[in-house]
Design a protein around this motif. Structure first.
Motif, PDB file in Angstrom:
ATOM      1  N   GLU A   1     -61.097  21.454 -25.318  1.00 54.46           N
ATOM      2  CA  GLU A   1     -61.449  21.596 -23.913  1.00 54.46           C
ATOM      3  C   GLU A   1     -60.278  22.189 -23.145  1.00 54.46           C
ATOM      4  OE1 GLU A   1     -62.515  17.727 -22.591  1.00 54.46           O
ATOM      5  OE2 GLU A   1     -60.527  16.851 -22.898  1.00 54.46           O
ATOM      6  N   LEU A   2     -60.579  22.813 -22.033  1.00 52.04           N
ATOM      7  CA  LEU A   2     -59.544  23.478 -21.245  1.00 52.04           C
ATOM      8  C   LEU A   2     -59.748  23.192 -19.765  1.00 52.04           C
ATOM      9  CD1 LEU A   2     -60.187  27.252 -20.610  1.00 52.04           C
ATOM     10  CD2 LEU A   2     -61.999  25.705 -21.330  1.00 52.04           C
ATOM     11  N   ARG A   3     -58.699  23.418 -18.999  1.00 51.50           N
ATOM     12  CA  ARG A   3     -58.764  23.357 -17.542  1.00 51.50           C
ATOM     13  C   ARG A   3     -57.831  24.404 -16.975  1.00 51.50           C
ATOM     14  NH1 ARG A   3     -55.360  18.100 -15.324  1.00 51.50           N
ATOM     15  NH2 ARG A   3     -53.487  18.368 -16.616  1.00 51.50           N
ATOM     16  N   LEU A   4     -57.964  24.688 -15.684  1.00 46.47           N
ATOM     17  CA  LEU A   4     -57.220  25.768 -15.041  1.00 46.47           C
ATOM     18  C   LEU A   4     -56.545  25.260 -13.779  1.00 46.47           C
ATOM     19  CD1 LEU A   4     -60.011  28.504 -15.234  1.00 46.47           C
ATOM     20  CD2 LEU A   4     -58.132  28.194 -16.857  1.00 46.47           C
ATOM     21  N   ARG A   5     -55.393  25.845 -13.493  1.00 48.20           N
ATOM     22  CA  ARG A   5     -54.731  25.658 -12.201  1.00 48.20           C
ATOM     23  C   ARG A   5     -54.549  27.035 -11.581  1.00 48.20           C
ATOM     24  NH1 ARG A   5     -48.984  22.909 -12.123  1.00 48.20           N
ATOM     25  NH2 ARG A   5     -48.291  25.014 -12.646  1.00 48.20           N
ATOM     26  N   ILE A   6     -55.151  27.239 -10.436  1.00 48.18           N
ATOM     27  CA  ILE A   6     -55.137  28.541  -9.763  1.00 48.18           C
ATOM     28  C   ILE A   6     -54.343  28.408  -8.473  1.00 48.18           C
ATOM     29  CG2 ILE A   6     -56.530  30.410  -8.799  1.00 48.18           C
ATOM     30  CD1 ILE A   6     -58.819  29.516 -10.550  1.00 48.18           C
ATOM     31  N   ARG A   7     -53.399  29.327  -8.286  1.00 49.50           N
ATOM     32  CA  ARG A   7     -52.580  29.343  -7.074  1.00 49.50           C
ATOM     33  C   ARG A   7     -52.772  30.653  -6.323  1.00 49.50           C
ATOM     34  NH1 ARG A   7     -46.718  26.777  -8.999  1.00 49.50           N
ATOM     35  NH2 ARG A   7     -47.379  24.578  -8.999  1.00 49.50           N
ATOM     36  N   VAL A   8     -52.905  30.549  -5.022  1.00 53.98           N
ATOM     37  CA  VAL A   8     -52.988  31.717  -4.142  1.00 53.98           C
ATOM     38  C   VAL A   8     -51.698  31.760  -3.346  1.00 53.98           C
ATOM     39  CG1 VAL A   8     -54.310  32.887  -2.354  1.00 53.98           C
ATOM     40  CG2 VAL A   8     -55.482  31.442  -4.031  1.00 53.98           C
ATOM     41  N   GLU A   9     -50.844  32.740  -3.643  1.00 52.77           N
ATOM     42  CA  GLU A   9     -49.526  32.836  -3.027  1.00 52.77           C
ATOM     43  C   GLU A   9     -49.410  34.124  -2.227  1.00 52.77           C
ATOM     44  OE1 GLU A   9     -46.713  32.668  -6.159  1.00 52.77           O
ATOM     45  OE2 GLU A   9     -47.229  30.635  -6.791  1.00 52.77           O
TER      46      GLU A   9
ATOM     47  N   GLU B   1     -51.064  37.056  -4.119  1.00 54.75           N
ATOM     48  CA  GLU B   1     -50.966  37.032  -5.572  1.00 54.75           C
ATOM     49  C   GLU B   1     -51.678  35.783  -6.077  1.00 54.75           C
ATOM     50  OE1 GLU B   1     -46.912  37.294  -6.715  1.00 54.75           O
ATOM     51  OE2 GLU B   1     -46.608  39.288  -5.841  1.00 54.75           O
ATOM     52  N   ILE B   2     -52.621  35.984  -6.992  1.00 53.38           N
ATOM     53  CA  ILE B   2     -53.399  34.885  -7.550  1.00 53.38           C
ATOM     54  C   ILE B   2     -52.939  34.676  -8.991  1.00 53.38           C
ATOM     55  CG2 ILE B   2     -55.704  34.017  -8.039  1.00 53.38           C
ATOM     56  CD1 ILE B   2     -56.747  36.009  -5.949  1.00 53.38           C
ATOM     57  N   LYS B   3     -52.439  33.475  -9.283  1.00 54.15           N
ATOM     58  CA  LYS B   3     -51.895  33.168 -10.601  1.00 54.15           C
ATOM     59  C   LYS B   3     -52.708  32.047 -11.240  1.00 54.15           C
ATOM     60  CE  LYS B   3     -47.230  34.585  -9.268  1.00 54.15           C
ATOM     61  NZ  LYS B   3     -45.807  34.199  -9.171  1.00 54.15           N
ATOM     62  N   VAL B   4     -52.819  32.105 -12.559  1.00 59.42           N
ATOM     63  CA  VAL B   4     -53.619  31.138 -13.309  1.00 59.42           C
ATOM     64  C   VAL B   4     -52.748  30.508 -14.387  1.00 59.42           C
ATOM     65  CG1 VAL B   4     -55.562  30.847 -14.888  1.00 59.42           C
ATOM     66  CG2 VAL B   4     -55.801  32.313 -12.863  1.00 59.42           C
ATOM     67  N   LEU B   5     -52.834  29.191 -14.505  1.00 56.14           N
ATOM     68  CA  LEU B   5     -52.195  28.455 -15.596  1.00 56.14           C
ATOM     69  C   LEU B   5     -53.298  27.730 -16.355  1.00 56.14           C
ATOM     70  CD1 LEU B   5     -49.571  27.518 -17.003  1.00 56.14           C
ATOM     71  CD2 LEU B   5     -49.568  25.557 -15.436  1.00 56.14           C
ATOM     72  N   GLN B   6     -53.345  27.912 -17.690  1.00 55.75           N
ATOM     73  CA  GLN B   6     -54.411  27.352 -18.516  1.00 55.75           C
ATOM     74  C   GLN B   6     -53.841  26.297 -19.449  1.00 55.75           C
ATOM     75  OE1 GLN B   6     -54.604  28.449 -22.050  1.00 55.75           O
ATOM     76  NE2 GLN B   6     -56.339  27.124 -22.527  1.00 55.75           N
ATOM     77  N   ALA B   7     -54.469  25.139 -19.480  1.00 57.86           N
ATOM     78  CA  ALA B   7     -54.070  24.052 -20.374  1.00 57.86           C
ATOM     79  C   ALA B   7     -55.222  23.734 -21.323  1.00 57.86           C
ATOM     80  CB  ALA B   7     -53.680  22.808 -19.581  1.00 57.86           C
ATOM     81  N   GLN B   8     -54.905  23.301 -22.535  1.00 61.14           N
ATOM     82  CA  GLN B   8     -55.923  23.028 -23.551  1.00 61.14           C
ATOM     83  C   GLN B   8     -55.533  21.779 -24.341  1.00 61.14           C
ATOM     84  OE1 GLN B   8     -57.140  26.570 -25.613  1.00 61.14           O
ATOM     85  NE2 GLN B   8     -58.023  25.437 -27.348  1.00 61.14           N
ATOM     86  N   ARG B   9     -56.545  21.018 -24.747  1.00 66.32           N
ATOM     87  CA  ARG B   9     -56.301  19.813 -25.526  1.00 66.32           C
ATOM     88  C   ARG B   9     -57.551  19.483 -26.342  1.00 66.32           C
ATOM     89  NH1 ARG B   9     -56.736  14.882 -21.024  1.00 66.32           N
ATOM     90  NH2 ARG B   9     -59.010  15.008 -20.745  1.00 66.32           N
ATOM     91  N   SER B  10     -57.428  18.534 -27.258  1.00 65.71           N
ATOM     92  CA  SER B  10     -58.568  18.065 -28.033  1.00 65.71           C
ATOM     93  C   SER B  10     -59.379  17.083 -27.202  1.00 65.71           C
ATOM     94  CB  SER B  10     -58.089  17.389 -29.318  1.00 65.71           C
ATOM     95  OG  SER B  10     -57.345  18.292 -30.123  1.00 65.71           O
ATOM     96  N   GLN B  11     -60.687  17.108 -27.390  1.00 68.86           N
ATOM     97  CA  GLN B  11     -61.539  16.190 -26.643  1.00 68.86           C
ATOM     98  C   GLN B  11     -61.199  14.749 -27.004  1.00 68.86           C
ATOM     99  OE1 GLN B  11     -65.613  17.246 -27.326  1.00 68.86           O
ATOM    100  NE2 GLN B  11     -65.416  19.265 -26.360  1.00 68.86           N
TER     101      GLN B  11
END
Length: 364
Positions: free
Chosen positions: A170-178, A187-197
């Motif tokens: 599974e994954l989730r996102l952190r989106i920043r509008v700077e 500037e729109i930046k994305v950080l993606q994290a992933q882990r096992s369910q």
């Protein structure tokens, strides 16, 4: 002896006058060529042989058919247009610098925040946390197999890569509008994290777990923004303050303005804020991170002319000694802005706080 000196003087004057004519006269080497265009001739257009191909070329500098006299009022030179208004203008474009990538938008953060929020809503992505002040959104966890019917998961699955597993992940996102470096951009930046369910890991990595997924999210967002019309069509009632900054105190009790951004963006933002606050900037030193300002003088006040500067030299030197320094100092992942009378002396606490407050109010 005097007749000889007089003769020599007359001879030198004659030579000098003839020399001036030789250099600056009508036939001189440095003659005035300002009216040469009046005697210019128009040559016929060049003909291209029939066996060669040619494309029609218009006049590079066409003469207008009607030239009107300008008005009698004082003409104010307009500010130059932004670089993004050229032929290759694009409202949204993917940018990359080394391992860092972002989506550049030709709109301010106040316009982009609701559009990014709407993007997540349209793709049915749950938002776990959001901060309008920081311009930051964090999504909930999405499983590649559990949420396989989610529109965004379906779009991202092909970008995972052949050698990476998706089952039980599974994954989730952190989106920043700077705010961008150039005024009026974001500037729109994305950080993606992933882990096992089933995992309890909940911390964010320093960089995305899968750079291909990060790039795919930005590409999907770019496509969405380009297809959904102009940013002006979005209501701005929920727009963020945009600037991630706060007015605090250091260990000695002196006021300090903290901006969570890099030095380049902070330098540009403070410069724009000083102009918006109508604070006169006497000088600046970017390498030292210092703006030399005069808070009591308006930035729109006319500068003295040559004779004003010449005869007002004493006053100018006195003003230079009274200049206030707005200093930017990078500290970790943020930039601290302080107000000083010199590199070793802080300004009066109340005056420094008042100046920093004006800067904070004009960050946009």
């Amino acid at each position: 002896m005097k007749p000889v000196l007089n003769a020599l003087t007359l001879m030198m004057v004659g030579v000098g006058l003839s020399g001036c004519g030789y250099l600056f006269g009508e036939d001189g080497y440095f003659r005035d060529r300002g009216s040469d265009y009046q005697t210019a001739t128009i040559e016929p257009r060049m003909t291209v042989p029939p066996e060669l191909q040619s494309k029609p070329i218009g006049d590079l500098l066409p003469v207008p058919g009607e030239v009107r006299a300008g008005g009698t009022g004082k003409y104010k030179v307009p500010r130059p247009q932004g670089m993004a208004t050229g032929i290759e203008y694009s409202e949204y474009s993917m940018q990359q610098n080394g391992g860092e990538r972002w989506l550049l938008a030709q709109h301010g953060t106040s316009a982009m925040w609701p559009r990014v929020r709407q993007f997540l809503s349209d793709y049915r992505v749950p938002v776990a946390r959001e901060s309008a002040t920081l311009g930051e959104l964090e999504t909930g966890w999405l499983g590649f197999d559990v949420d396989a019917d989610n529109p965004l998961v379906r779009r991202l699955a092909p970008a995972v890569g052949q050698n990476r597993r998706t089952d039980g992940q599974e994954l989730r996102l952190r989106i920043r509008v700077e705010p961008g470096v150039q005024s009026g951009t974001s500037e729109i930046k994305v950080l993606q994290a992933q882990r096992s369910q089933g995992s309890t890991q909940d911390s964010w990595p320093q960089s995305s777990s899968n750079s291909n997924l990060e790039r795919a999210v930005l590409a999907e967002l770019e496509s969405y923004l380009n297809q959904s019309g102009g940013a002006d069509s979005v209501a701005l009632s929920s727009a963020p303050a945009a600037r991630r900054s706060s007015l605090d105190q250091d260990g000695a009790g002196n006021p300090v303005l903290n901006m969570t951004t890099d030095f380049n963006r902070a330098w540009a933002a403070v410069g724009q804020a000083l102009a918006s606050a109508d604070i006169h900037v006497d000088d600046l030193d970017r390498s030292a991170g210092v703006y030399y300002v005069n808070p009591q003088q308006s930035a729109r006040q006319d500068k003295p002319g040559f004779f004003g500067r010449l005869f007002g030299r004493g006053k100018a030197e006195a003003d230079a000694q009274q200049r206030t320094q707005v200093r930017l100092t990078p500290v970790g992942n943020r930039v601290q802005i302080t107000v000083e009378d010199s590199i070793t002396t802080s300004s009066d606490s109340s005056e420094a706080r008042a100046l920093l407050s004006r800067i904070l109010e004009n960050l946009n």
